[in-house]
Design a protein around this motif. Sequence first.
Motif, PDB file in Angstrom:
ATOM      1  N   ASP A 284       0.784  -1.248   0.005  1.00  0.00           N
ATOM      2  CA  ASP A 284       0.085  -0.255  -0.066  1.00  0.00           C
ATOM      3  C   ASP A 284       0.869   1.474   0.081  1.00  0.00           C
ATOM      4  N   GLY A 285       0.874   2.017  -1.270  1.00  0.00           N
ATOM      5  CA  GLY A 285       1.718   3.145  -1.490  1.00  0.00           C
ATOM      6  C   GLY A 285       1.210   4.209  -0.350  1.00  0.00           C
ATOM      7  N   LEU A 286       0.163   4.179   0.069  1.00  0.00           N
ATOM      8  CA  LEU A 286      -0.234   5.263   1.110  1.00  0.00           C
ATOM      9  C   LEU A 286       0.074   5.135   2.428  1.00  0.00           C
ATOM     10  N   GLN A 287       0.738   4.015   2.856  1.00  0.00           N
ATOM     11  CA  GLN A 287       0.905   3.784   4.308  1.00  0.00           C
ATOM     12  C   GLN A 287       2.572   4.502   4.660  1.00  0.00           C
ATOM     13  N   CYS A 288       2.540   5.116   5.460  1.00  0.00           N
ATOM     14  CA  CYS A 288       3.990   5.619   5.938  1.00  0.00           C
ATOM     15  C   CYS A 288       4.846   4.489   6.492  1.00  0.00           C
ATOM     16  N   ARG A 289       6.145   4.706   6.123  1.00  0.00           N
ATOM     17  CA  ARG A 289       6.911   3.909   6.468  1.00  0.00           C
ATOM     18  C   ARG A 289       7.753   4.334   7.805  1.00  0.00           C
ATOM     19  N   ARG A 290       7.643   5.717   7.839  1.00  0.00           N
ATOM     20  CA  ARG A 290       8.358   6.232   8.910  1.00  0.00           C
ATOM     21  C   ARG A 290       7.276   7.388   9.294  1.00  0.00           C
ATOM     22  N   LEU A 291       7.628   7.653  10.707  1.00  0.00           N
ATOM     23  CA  LEU A 291       6.793   8.636  11.376  1.00  0.00           C
ATOM     24  C   LEU A 291       7.495   9.800  11.479  1.00  0.00           C
ATOM     25  N   PRO A 292       7.231  11.150  10.589  1.00  0.00           N
ATOM     26  CA  PRO A 292       7.923  12.228  10.484  1.00  0.00           C
ATOM     27  C   PRO A 292       8.128  12.964  11.706  1.00  0.00           C
ATOM     28  N   LEU A 293       9.070  13.704  12.363  1.00  0.00           N
ATOM     29  CA  LEU A 293       9.091  14.247  13.542  1.00  0.00           C
ATOM     30  C   LEU A 293       8.308  15.615  13.297  1.00  0.00           C
ATOM     31  N   ALA A 294       8.122  16.109  12.137  1.00  0.00           N
ATOM     32  CA  ALA A 294       7.092  17.082  12.087  1.00  0.00           C
ATOM     33  C   ALA A 294       5.582  16.871  12.505  1.00  0.00           C
ATOM     34  N   TRP A 295       5.186  15.568  12.209  1.00  0.00           N
ATOM     35  CA  TRP A 295       4.091  15.110  12.661  1.00  0.00           C
ATOM     36  C   TRP A 295       3.854  14.842  14.058  1.00  0.00           C
ATOM     37  N   VAL A 296       4.895  14.316  14.631  1.00  0.00           N
ATOM     38  CA  VAL A 296       4.712  14.438  16.143  1.00  0.00           C
ATOM     39  C   VAL A 296       4.709  15.535  16.739  1.00  0.00           C
ATOM     40  N   SER A 297       5.505  16.624  16.297  1.00  0.00           N
ATOM     41  CA  SER A 297       5.406  18.067  16.769  1.00  0.00           C
ATOM     42  C   SER A 297       4.127  18.699  16.636  1.00  0.00           C
ATOM     43  N   ALA A 298       3.430  18.406  15.379  1.00  0.00           N
ATOM     44  CA  ALA A 298       2.014  18.719  15.192  1.00  0.00           C
ATOM     45  C   ALA A 298       1.182  18.453  16.120  1.00  0.00           C
ATOM     46  N   MET A 299       1.145  17.078  16.592  1.00  0.00           N
ATOM     47  CA  MET A 299       0.416  16.390  17.205  1.00  0.00           C
ATOM     48  C   MET A 299       0.526  16.846  18.653  1.00  0.00           C
ATOM     49  N   ALA A 300       1.594  17.231  19.063  1.00  0.00           N
ATOM     50  CA  ALA A 300       1.849  17.853  20.520  1.00  0.00           C
ATOM     51  C   ALA A 300       1.477  19.107  20.432  1.00  0.00           C
ATOM     52  N   ASP A 301       1.541  19.845  19.511  1.00  0.00           N
ATOM     53  CA  ASP A 301       1.044  21.379  19.461  1.00  0.00           C
ATOM     54  C   ASP A 301      -0.532  21.139  19.530  1.00  0.00           C
ATOM     55  N   TYR A 302      -1.135  20.251  18.740  1.00  0.00           N
ATOM     56  CA  TYR A 302      -2.586  20.089  18.845  1.00  0.00           C
ATOM     57  C   TYR A 302      -3.074  19.721  20.104  1.00  0.00           C
ATOM     58  N   ILE A 303      -2.380  18.901  20.752  1.00  0.00           N
ATOM     59  CA  ILE A 303      -3.017  18.596  22.184  1.00  0.00           C
ATOM     60  C   ILE A 303      -2.683  19.710  22.997  1.00  0.00           C
ATOM     61  N   ARG A 304      -1.689  20.698  23.171  1.00  0.00           N
ATOM     62  CA  ARG A 304      -1.751  21.717  23.903  1.00  0.00           C
ATOM     63  C   ARG A 304      -2.616  22.615  23.501  1.00  0.00           C
ATOM     64  N   ARG A 305      -3.094  22.934  22.368  1.00  0.00           N
ATOM     65  CA  ARG A 305      -3.968  23.703  21.930  1.00  0.00           C
ATOM     66  C   ARG A 305      -5.502  23.408  22.460  1.00  0.00           C
ATOM     67  N   PHE A 306      -5.788  21.895  22.145  1.00  0.00           N
ATOM     68  CA  PHE A 306      -7.078  21.618  22.370  1.00  0.00           C
ATOM     69  C   PHE A 306      -7.233  21.715  24.148  1.00  0.00           C
ATOM     70  N   GLU A 307      -6.192  21.271  24.776  1.00  0.00           N
ATOM     71  CA  GLU A 307      -6.398  21.279  26.301  1.00  0.00           C
ATOM     72  C   GLU A 307      -6.369  22.599  26.668  1.00  0.00           C
ATOM     73  N   SER A 308      -5.917  23.569  26.036  1.00  0.00           N
ATOM     74  CA  SER A 308      -5.920  25.128  26.554  1.00  0.00           C
ATOM     75  C   SER A 308      -7.386  25.847  26.162  1.00  0.00           C
ATOM     76  N   ALA A 309      -7.954  25.361  25.091  1.00  0.00           N
ATOM     77  CA  ALA A 309      -9.255  25.911  24.408  1.00  0.00           C
ATOM     78  C   ALA A 309     -10.132  26.165  25.437  1.00  0.00           C
ATOM     79  N   PRO A 310     -10.920  26.926  25.449  1.00  0.00           N
ATOM     80  CA  PRO A 310     -12.153  26.877  26.326  1.00  0.00           C
ATOM     81  C   PRO A 310     -13.378  26.099  25.963  1.00  0.00           C
ATOM     82  N   VAL A 311     -14.251  25.782  26.815  1.00  0.00           N
ATOM     83  CA  VAL A 311     -15.446  24.960  26.414  1.00  0.00           C
ATOM     84  C   VAL A 311     -16.174  25.592  25.315  1.00  0.00           C
ATOM     85  N   SER A 312     -16.928  24.767  24.471  1.00  0.00           N
ATOM     86  CA  SER A 312     -17.554  25.482  23.222  1.00  0.00           C
ATOM     87  C   SER A 312     -18.945  25.174  23.443  1.00  0.00           C
ATOM     88  N   ALA A 313     -19.752  25.947  22.808  1.00  0.00           N
ATOM     89  CA  ALA A 313     -21.243  25.719  22.683  1.00  0.00           C
ATOM     90  C   ALA A 313     -21.583  25.005  21.521  1.00  0.00           C
TER      91      ALA A 313
END
Length: 106
Positions: free
Chosen positions: A8-37
């Motif tokens: 399957d050519g769409l499967q990643c063979r490596r996990l890019p560091l940029a992806w891990v950094s983006a995930m960590a950034d997303y988690i920080r932003r999600f956790e600090s976001a206010p409750v939404s209506a």
Amino acid sequence: AEFLKQRDGLQCRRLPLAWVSAMADYIRRFESAPVSAAALTLWQGTADLTVDWRFNLPAIEHKFPRSEINRIEGARHHLVNESPAYRDVLFRDIAGQLGRLASSAS
């Protein structure tokens, strides 16, 4: 499984560091976001091994308390590519949601 692992050519063979950094950034932003209506509607397979849905769903429910979470027993991660038994449940539920939205907008 052999296809996914070897051909399957769409499967990643490596996990890019940029992806891990983006995930960590997303988690920080999600956790600090206010409750939404906003009222979200989510569908989650209970056999999903891709994401930690048992952790994520309560976090989403906390940030979006008006949300509706629909669990599809036995379904995995990519619901639209599931077997018809699971996929039909998803599509029936989505059609129902759209029908309710259309009738409330009239």
